[in-house]
Design a protein around this motif. Structure first.
Motif, PDB file in Angstrom:
ATOM      1  N   GLY A  19      -5.039 -15.880 -17.501  1.00 57.99           N
ATOM      2  CA  GLY A  19      -6.033 -15.176 -18.289  1.00 57.99           C
ATOM      3  C   GLY A  19      -7.453 -15.305 -17.784  1.00 57.99           C
ATOM      4  N   GLN A  20      -7.640 -15.919 -16.631  1.00 61.38           N
ATOM      5  CA  GLN A  20      -8.983 -16.098 -16.070  1.00 61.38           C
ATOM      6  C   GLN A  20      -9.065 -15.501 -14.674  1.00 61.38           C
ATOM      7  OE1 GLN A  20     -10.370 -20.154 -16.280  1.00 61.38           O
ATOM      8  NE2 GLN A  20      -9.313 -20.531 -18.221  1.00 61.38           N
ATOM      9  N   GLY A  21     -10.296 -15.358 -14.185  1.00 61.43           N
ATOM     10  CA  GLY A  21     -10.478 -14.934 -12.816  1.00 61.43           C
ATOM     11  C   GLY A  21     -10.319 -16.118 -11.866  1.00 61.43           C
ATOM     12  N   PRO A  22     -10.083 -15.831 -10.600  1.00 59.55           N
ATOM     13  CA  PRO A  22      -9.972 -16.923  -9.618  1.00 59.55           C
ATOM     14  C   PRO A  22     -11.252 -17.748  -9.540  1.00 59.55           C
ATOM     15  CG  PRO A  22      -9.112 -14.866  -8.715  1.00 59.55           C
ATOM     16  CD  PRO A  22      -9.804 -14.519  -9.995  1.00 59.55           C
ATOM     17  N   GLN A  23     -11.082 -19.047  -9.331  1.00 61.92           N
ATOM     18  CA  GLN A  23     -12.199 -19.965  -9.166  1.00 61.92           C
ATOM     19  C   GLN A  23     -12.150 -20.537  -7.757  1.00 61.92           C
ATOM     20  OE1 GLN A  23     -14.563 -20.677 -11.700  1.00 61.92           O
ATOM     21  NE2 GLN A  23     -13.536 -18.936 -12.682  1.00 61.92           N
ATOM     22  N   PHE A  24     -13.307 -20.546  -7.090  1.00 63.51           N
ATOM     23  CA  PHE A  24     -13.400 -21.026  -5.715  1.00 63.51           C
ATOM     24  C   PHE A  24     -13.194 -22.532  -5.654  1.00 63.51           C
ATOM     25  CE2 PHE A  24     -14.758 -21.207  -1.426  1.00 63.51           C
ATOM     26  CZ  PHE A  24     -15.698 -22.213  -1.280  1.00 63.51           C
ATOM     27  N   ILE A  25     -12.258 -22.964  -4.773  1.00 63.43           N
ATOM     28  CA  ILE A  25     -12.013 -24.402  -4.593  1.00 63.43           C
ATOM     29  C   ILE A  25     -12.796 -24.899  -3.382  1.00 63.43           C
ATOM     30  CG2 ILE A  25     -10.301 -26.210  -4.245  1.00 63.43           C
ATOM     31  CD1 ILE A  25      -8.198 -24.342  -5.445  1.00 63.43           C
ATOM     32  N   PHE A  26     -12.480 -24.355  -2.199  1.00 61.53           N
ATOM     33  CA  PHE A  26     -13.225 -24.696  -0.980  1.00 61.53           C
ATOM     34  C   PHE A  26     -12.882 -23.704   0.124  1.00 61.53           C
ATOM     35  CE2 PHE A  26     -10.000 -28.299  -1.236  1.00 61.53           C
ATOM     36  CZ  PHE A  26      -8.977 -27.614  -0.598  1.00 61.53           C
ATOM     37  N   GLN A  27     -13.657 -23.827   1.205  1.00 59.47           N
ATOM     38  CA  GLN A  27     -13.449 -22.988   2.371  1.00 59.47           C
ATOM     39  C   GLN A  27     -13.441 -23.859   3.624  1.00 59.47           C
ATOM     40  OE1 GLN A  27     -16.585 -20.320   4.309  1.00 59.47           O
ATOM     41  NE2 GLN A  27     -15.271 -18.790   3.393  1.00 59.47           N
ATOM     42  N   TYR A  28     -12.602 -23.488   4.583  1.00 53.67           N
ATOM     43  CA  TYR A  28     -12.549 -24.161   5.870  1.00 53.67           C
ATOM     44  C   TYR A  28     -12.868 -23.171   6.975  1.00 53.67           C
ATOM     45  CZ  TYR A  28     -10.836 -28.548   4.120  1.00 53.67           C
ATOM     46  OH  TYR A  28     -10.746 -29.742   3.476  1.00 53.67           O
ATOM     47  N   TYR A  29     -13.706 -23.634   7.891  1.00 55.59           N
ATOM     48  CA  TYR A  29     -14.095 -22.822   9.046  1.00 55.59           C
ATOM     49  C   TYR A  29     -13.988 -23.712  10.270  1.00 55.59           C
ATOM     50  CZ  TYR A  29     -17.269 -20.381  12.274  1.00 55.59           C
ATOM     51  OH  TYR A  29     -17.823 -19.757  13.365  1.00 55.59           O
ATOM     52  N   ARG A  30     -13.162 -23.280  11.236  1.00 57.90           N
ATOM     53  CA  ARG A  30     -12.973 -24.059  12.463  1.00 57.90           C
ATOM     54  C   ARG A  30     -12.680 -25.524  12.150  1.00 57.90           C
ATOM     55  NH1 ARG A  30     -17.488 -21.434  16.601  1.00 57.90           N
ATOM     56  NH2 ARG A  30     -16.552 -19.369  16.653  1.00 57.90           N
ATOM     57  N   GLU A  31     -11.755 -25.733  11.221  1.00 54.06           N
ATOM     58  CA  GLU A  31     -11.190 -27.038  10.870  1.00 54.06           C
ATOM     59  C   GLU A  31     -12.133 -27.939  10.073  1.00 54.06           C
ATOM     60  OE1 GLU A  31      -8.769 -28.852  14.068  1.00 54.06           O
ATOM     61  OE2 GLU A  31      -9.338 -27.110  15.267  1.00 54.06           O
ATOM     62  N   GLU A  32     -13.281 -27.425   9.662  1.00 49.70           N
ATOM     63  CA  GLU A  32     -14.221 -28.208   8.872  1.00 49.70           C
ATOM     64  C   GLU A  32     -14.414 -27.548   7.502  1.00 49.70           C
ATOM     65  OE1 GLU A  32     -14.944 -31.191  11.670  1.00 49.70           O
ATOM     66  OE2 GLU A  32     -15.855 -31.052   9.675  1.00 49.70           O
ATOM     67  N   GLU A  33     -14.528 -28.364   6.440  1.00 52.69           N
ATOM     68  CA  GLU A  33     -14.853 -27.826   5.124  1.00 52.69           C
ATOM     69  C   GLU A  33     -16.321 -27.412   5.146  1.00 52.69           C
ATOM     70  OE1 GLU A  33     -13.569 -29.932   1.399  1.00 52.69           O
ATOM     71  OE2 GLU A  33     -15.683 -29.729   0.887  1.00 52.69           O
ATOM     72  N   ASN A  34     -16.597 -26.161   4.836  1.00 49.64           N
ATOM     73  CA  ASN A  34     -17.992 -25.696   4.879  1.00 49.64           C
ATOM     74  C   ASN A  34     -18.449 -25.125   3.549  1.00 49.64           C
ATOM     75  OD1 ASN A  34     -16.725 -23.195   4.936  1.00 49.64           O
ATOM     76  ND2 ASN A  34     -18.284 -22.279   6.243  1.00 49.64           N
TER      77      ASN A  34
END
Lengths: 109, 115
Positions: free
Chosen positions: B40-55
């Motif tokens: 019943g909710q919209g997606p919530q951002f957890i994290f992003q990875y770019y070139r093997e690093e959390e950014n």
């Protein structure tokens, strides 16, 4: 205040009518704006994107953006039963998408 | 061109357990983002990875962690599962580190149920 708010549903429209969905956002530096369609039990599907003030049309869908009012809308013309779904408004700032809770649309045959 | 694939599609875990969800990014994409969508909710951002690093990371506790591999596939790990972790977990990939203006294409998701 929520980052992205959508008009509360559910929205029921007869087949062939126009469905109008609204969305407001709080972050003035947001860069890009999107509408996703999500069928029950499925993942969201990107259907429209808009970056500049004004209207953008794609088939039966028209997205409207007003950055001064921090407002985005989606019109679905000639609504079909297959349009019955939840529509999610999303706003992008840098790497992050912020979503509204969605508006559920039901098209009555 | 293959899209984003996620595994498994469904998972049932017991409170307190640990879970690993997997995502294979679309060909040519070097950035992976994870989102949680409760019912019943919209997606919530957890994290992003770019070139093997959390950014980039959203408002999620440290028991949510991730990895990105040299082939740009990714894992989401959740420790000490709680009932509220029950949700659809979505993965999205893109071809830039985070400055792109474009929307994300999501995988089909993993439905996690914690009992």
């Amino acid at each position: 205040q929520k980052e992205v708010e959508q008009n509360s549903g559910p929205l029921s429209v007869p087949e062939g009518a126009i469905a109008s969905l609204n969305c407001t956002y709080s972050d003035r530096v947001s860069q890009s704006f999107f509408w996703y369609r999500q069928y029950s039990g499925k993942s969201p599907e990107l259907i429209m994107s808009i970056y500049s003030n004004g209207d953008k049309e794609d088939g039966r869908f028209t997205a409207q953006l007003n950055k001064a009012s921090q407002y985005v809308s989606l019109l679905i013309r000639d609504s079909q039963p297959s349009d019955s779904a939840t529509y999610l408004c999303a706003v992008r700032h840098d790497y992050k998408l912020s979503f509204g809770a969605g508006t559920t649309v039901t098209v009555r045959a | 061109e293959t899209g984003v694939t996620q595994s498994p599609t469904h998972l049932i875990k017991t409170r307190g357990q640990q879970v690993t969800l997997r995502c294979s990014s679309q060909s040519g994409h070097n950035t992976v983002s994870w989102y949680q969508q409760a019912l019943g909710q919209g997606p919530q951002f957890i994290f992003q990875y770019y070139r093997e690093e959390e950014n980039g990371r959203g408002n999620f506790p440290p028991r949510f962690s991730g990895l990105q591999f040299p082939n740009y596939s990714s894992e989401l790990n959740v420790n000490a599962l709680e009932l509220d972790d029950s949700a659809l977990y979505l993965c999205a990939s893109s071809s830039t580190g985070g400055s792109s203006r474009y929307g994300y294409t999501f995988g089909s998701g993993t439905r996690l149920t914690v009992v």
